[in-house]
Design an enzyme around this catalytic site. Sequence first.
Site, PDB file in Angstrom:
ATOM      1  N   ARG A  46       0.137  15.027  12.948  1.00 27.59           N
ATOM      2  CA  ARG A  46       0.850  14.554  11.755  1.00 27.59           C
ATOM      3  C   ARG A  46       1.282  15.765  10.923  1.00 27.59           C
ATOM      4  O   ARG A  46       0.733  16.050   9.854  1.00 27.59           O
ATOM      5  CB  ARG A  46      -0.036  13.598  10.941  1.00 27.59           C
ATOM      6  CG  ARG A  46      -0.384  12.335  11.713  1.00 27.59           C
ATOM      7  CD  ARG A  46      -1.084  11.287  10.854  1.00 27.59           C
ATOM      8  NE  ARG A  46      -0.166  10.599   9.971  1.00 27.59           N
ATOM      9  CZ  ARG A  46      -0.507   9.552   9.218  1.00 27.59           C
ATOM     10  NH1 ARG A  46      -1.739   9.079   9.258  1.00 27.59           N
ATOM     11  NH2 ARG A  46       0.375   8.963   8.430  1.00 27.59           N
ATOM     12  N   ARG A  92      -9.072   0.305   3.797  1.00 25.01           N
ATOM     13  CA  ARG A  92      -8.152   1.253   3.163  1.00 25.01           C
ATOM     14  C   ARG A  92      -6.817   0.593   2.841  1.00 25.01           C
ATOM     15  O   ARG A  92      -6.117   1.024   1.929  1.00 25.01           O
ATOM     16  CB  ARG A  92      -7.896   2.451   4.100  1.00 25.01           C
ATOM     17  CG  ARG A  92      -9.035   3.453   4.101  1.00 25.01           C
ATOM     18  CD  ARG A  92      -8.635   4.737   4.793  1.00 25.01           C
ATOM     19  NE  ARG A  92      -7.234   4.984   4.584  1.00 25.01           N
ATOM     20  CZ  ARG A  92      -6.352   5.251   5.552  1.00 25.01           C
ATOM     21  NH1 ARG A  92      -6.740   5.347   6.792  1.00 25.01           N
ATOM     22  NH2 ARG A  92      -5.095   5.442   5.270  1.00 25.01           N
ATOM     23  N   CYS A 143      -5.108   7.968   8.902  1.00 27.38           N
ATOM     24  CA  CYS A 143      -5.329   7.448  10.252  1.00 27.38           C
ATOM     25  C   CYS A 143      -5.029   8.517  11.292  1.00 27.38           C
ATOM     26  O   CYS A 143      -4.077   9.275  11.165  1.00 27.38           O
ATOM     27  CB  CYS A 143      -4.417   6.240  10.501  1.00 27.38           C
ATOM     28  SG  CYS A 143      -4.862   4.811   9.521  1.00 27.38           S
ATOM     29  N   LYS A 154       0.826  -1.215   0.000  1.00 27.89           N
ATOM     30  CA  LYS A 154       0.000   0.000   0.000  1.00 27.89           C
ATOM     31  C   LYS A 154       0.856   1.260   0.000  1.00 27.89           C
ATOM     32  O   LYS A 154       0.665   2.159  -0.812  1.00 27.89           O
ATOM     33  CB  LYS A 154      -0.909   0.008   1.235  1.00 27.89           C
ATOM     34  CG  LYS A 154      -1.592   1.349   1.459  1.00 27.89           C
ATOM     35  CD  LYS A 154      -2.371   1.397   2.754  1.00 27.89           C
ATOM     36  CE  LYS A 154      -1.647   1.980   3.912  1.00 27.89           C
ATOM     37  NZ  LYS A 154      -1.767   3.407   4.166  1.00 27.89           N
ATOM     38  N   ASN A 155       1.815   1.331   0.922  1.00 30.47           N
ATOM     39  CA  ASN A 155       2.523   2.599   1.099  1.00 30.47           C
ATOM     40  C   ASN A 155       3.522   2.894  -0.019  1.00 30.47           C
ATOM     41  O   ASN A 155       3.964   4.024  -0.157  1.00 30.47           O
ATOM     42  CB  ASN A 155       3.178   2.668   2.487  1.00 30.47           C
ATOM     43  CG  ASN A 155       2.126   2.850   3.575  1.00 30.47           C
ATOM     44  OD1 ASN A 155       0.985   3.240   3.292  1.00 30.47           O
ATOM     45  ND2 ASN A 155       2.478   2.553   4.813  1.00 30.47           N
ATOM     46  N   ASP A 164       3.900   0.383  12.147  1.00 29.24           N
ATOM     47  CA  ASP A 164       2.689  -0.150  11.508  1.00 29.24           C
ATOM     48  C   ASP A 164       2.429  -1.614  11.880  1.00 29.24           C
ATOM     49  O   ASP A 164       1.423  -2.195  11.454  1.00 29.24           O
ATOM     50  CB  ASP A 164       2.771   0.004   9.982  1.00 29.24           C
ATOM     51  CG  ASP A 164       2.710   1.468   9.558  1.00 29.24           C
ATOM     52  OD1 ASP A 164       2.373   2.318  10.403  1.00 29.24           O
ATOM     53  OD2 ASP A 164       3.008   1.767   8.385  1.00 29.24           O
TER      54      ASP A 164
HETATM   55  C1  EPZ Z   1       4.078   6.840   6.638  1.00 28.99           C
HETATM   56  O1  EPZ Z   1       3.372   7.941   7.176  1.00 28.99           O
HETATM   57  C2  EPZ Z   1       3.072   5.733   6.493  1.00 28.99           C
HETATM   58  N1  EPZ Z   1       2.003   6.173   5.607  1.00 28.99           N
HETATM   59  C3  EPZ Z   1       2.518   5.351   7.872  1.00 28.99           C
HETATM   60  O2  EPZ Z   1       1.708   4.207   7.692  1.00 28.99           O
HETATM   61  C4  EPZ Z   1       3.664   4.979   8.802  1.00 28.99           C
HETATM   62  O3  EPZ Z   1       3.153   4.777  10.111  1.00 28.99           O
HETATM   63  C5  EPZ Z   1       4.708   6.084   8.845  1.00 28.99           C
HETATM   64  O4  EPZ Z   1       5.132   6.415   7.487  1.00 28.99           O
HETATM   65  C6  EPZ Z   1       5.940   5.709   9.632  1.00 28.99           C
HETATM   66  O5  EPZ Z   1       6.521   4.544   9.101  1.00 28.99           O
HETATM   67  C7  EPZ Z   1       2.205   6.187   4.298  1.00 28.99           C
HETATM   68  O6  EPZ Z   1       3.250   5.786   3.796  1.00 28.99           O
HETATM   69  C8  EPZ Z   1       1.069   6.644   3.456  1.00 28.99           C
HETATM   70  P1  EPZ Z   1       6.380   9.990   8.613  1.00 28.99           P
HETATM   71  P2  EPZ Z   1       4.020   9.395   7.137  1.00 28.99           P
HETATM   72  O7  EPZ Z   1       6.418  11.253   7.835  1.00 28.99           O
HETATM   73  O8  EPZ Z   1       4.843   9.528   5.908  1.00 28.99           O
HETATM   74  C9  EPZ Z   1       6.913  13.267  12.086  1.00 28.99           C
HETATM   75  C10 EPZ Z   1      -0.189   2.857   7.870  1.00 28.99           C
HETATM   76  O9  EPZ Z   1      -0.780   2.303   8.825  1.00 28.99           O
HETATM   77  N2  EPZ Z   1       6.875  14.255  10.996  1.00 28.99           N
HETATM   78  O10 EPZ Z   1       7.467   8.998   8.416  1.00 28.99           O
HETATM   79  O11 EPZ Z   1       2.932  10.369   7.359  1.00 28.99           O
HETATM   80  C11 EPZ Z   1       5.572  12.576  12.288  1.00 28.99           C
HETATM   81  O12 EPZ Z   1       4.723  13.343  13.121  1.00 28.99           O
HETATM   82  C12 EPZ Z   1       0.295   4.280   7.987  1.00 28.99           C
HETATM   83  O13 EPZ Z   1       0.014   2.298   6.778  1.00 28.99           O
HETATM   84  C13 EPZ Z   1       7.117  15.575  11.272  1.00 28.99           C
HETATM   85  O14 EPZ Z   1       7.323  15.981  12.429  1.00 28.99           O
HETATM   86  O15 EPZ Z   1       4.966   9.305   8.404  1.00 28.99           O
HETATM   87  C14 EPZ Z   1       6.012  11.258  12.903  1.00 28.99           C
HETATM   88  O16 EPZ Z   1       6.227  11.432  14.271  1.00 28.99           O
HETATM   89  C15 EPZ Z   1      -0.080   4.923   9.263  1.00 28.99           C
HETATM   90  N3  EPZ Z   1       7.108  16.470  10.232  1.00 28.99           N
HETATM   91  C16 EPZ Z   1       7.358  10.962  12.233  1.00 28.99           C
HETATM   92  O17 EPZ Z   1       7.796  12.217  11.707  1.00 28.99           O
HETATM   93  C17 EPZ Z   1       6.884  16.086   8.947  1.00 28.99           C
HETATM   94  O18 EPZ Z   1       6.897  16.951   8.056  1.00 28.99           O
HETATM   95  C18 EPZ Z   1       7.306   9.967  11.083  1.00 28.99           C
HETATM   96  O19 EPZ Z   1       6.296  10.356  10.155  1.00 28.99           O
HETATM   97  C19 EPZ Z   1       6.647  14.728   8.678  1.00 28.99           C
HETATM   98  C20 EPZ Z   1       6.636  13.824   9.716  1.00 28.99           C
END
Ligand code: EPZ
Length: 419
Positions: free
Chosen positions: A122, A398, A117, A22-23, A306
């Site tokens: 986020r 989803r 989610c 998916k991702n 995840d």
């Molecule tokens: C991706 O989300 C995945 N989603 C998530 O999977 C997954 O949990 C996550 O990566 C971590 O592995 C998709 O790929 C669509 P991040 P993403 O940016 O990209 C902080 C699932 O169940 N952050 O790696 O949104 C954030 O708050 C979903 O499949 C900032 O502070 O996650 C978090 O604490 C849920 N500023 C950390 O970084 C930013 O600009 C990691 O978030 C971006 C992120």
Amino acid sequence: MEKLVVKGPTPLKGEVTISGAKNAAVAILPATLLIDGVCTIENLPNISDIKISCTILEKLGAKITWNDEHSITIDTSNITTTKAPLDLTSKFRASYYMIGAMLSRKGEIEVGMPGGCKLGARPIDQHIKGFELLGANVTVEKGKIYAKAKKLKGCPIYMDIVSVGATINVMLSAVLAKGTTIIDNAAKEPHIVDVANFLNTMGADIRGAGTDVIKINGVERLKGNATYSVVPDQIEAGTFMLAAVATKGDLLIKNCITKHLESITAKILEIGGNVEDNGDSIRVWCNKRPNKATIKTLPYPGFPTDLQPQMGVVLSLANGTSTINESIWDSRFQYTEELNKMGAKITAQGKTAFFEGVKKLSGAPVYSSDLRAGAALVIAGTAAEGETEIYNLEHIDRGYENIEEKFRSIGANIQRITE
Ligand code: EPZ
């Protein structure tokens, strides 16, 4: 309203085949906007996030032909608008990839604030920082993101936080930029490598994906005219690995890349389960109560957030008291309240939860708060005695293709019922 009704306990046994990730797929689809032509994408998971992505691309002017339920041919040579439908883009998280891709392709984009989610805050500050360093102006107001750029110019970008989304988004915006972009402190997840492989297949020049420094030499155009198959889903494979342990089952999980599953394999072995690594399939079995463990979720190659809820089910049934520290998301323990309704003894305090293992879970009506919480409840329902009713299936749909069919094929007594 739909619900899943699961009657247990059932040790899951047999073979299950993993779908495309998916991702990775939700990033590869927007990445097709960089191609001035046609390409075919195979091994797409048949899930609702993919259908919404395709609808958004069509509304932007792309022509999509479904070859079968897992494969599309997409022609993005005629993109007619820079306004993505706000109602659809705010339905899921990965709509933010439209920004990076459309900035590259058209120099402009308006999208709704991404949904997805509810796992706590986020922010997307690192995405915006990357776009701005490349030369874009980004404004966020009234629930919309508007980004515009004349010509993006490559530059060094240091990520203040390891972010999957920001790493991919900056990659998308740098592929057609003038000059070289270097992303430092990049995320290393398998889906990042897959998006880079897709773009390189189409003519991009990206090196180092899968390490924490990614170098992108901007190219004039992406040629398309190629076929790409999405990588197998690391998280779906991990979900079935943990389902085998939680239900004291024996599963052969086919079509996976076992290298991506090493952190899960290590924890399963540590708690007394068995794993046989066959390279493109993995057998997991467990014939005793698992031992307690300490888990900390981390970016890849650490234990994935995840799979934290699915591991939570295993540890709620383990011998002794386990601890999970969720280091990525502020609010990913909502599922523990549901497991407690099934007889688990879990105390969640902020980003840490303590699992006092119980000998058995018992069926109850439960509510899925997000995608992976939903998968965890399906595992819990299969392991539990009696009947579990799982609500809020839209989260599960989803991200998991035919979850009830896959669980049924390995022995679960699970039905989807429309009330
Ligand atoms: C991706 O989300 C995945 N989603 C998530 O999977 C997954 O949990 C996550 O990566 C971590 O592995 C998709 O790929 C669509 P991040 P993403 O940016 O990209 C902080 C699932 O169940 N952050 O790696 O949104 C954030 O708050 C979903 O499949 C900032 O502070 O996650 C978090 O604490 C849920 N500023 C950390 O970084 C930013 O600009 C990691 O978030 C971006 C992120």
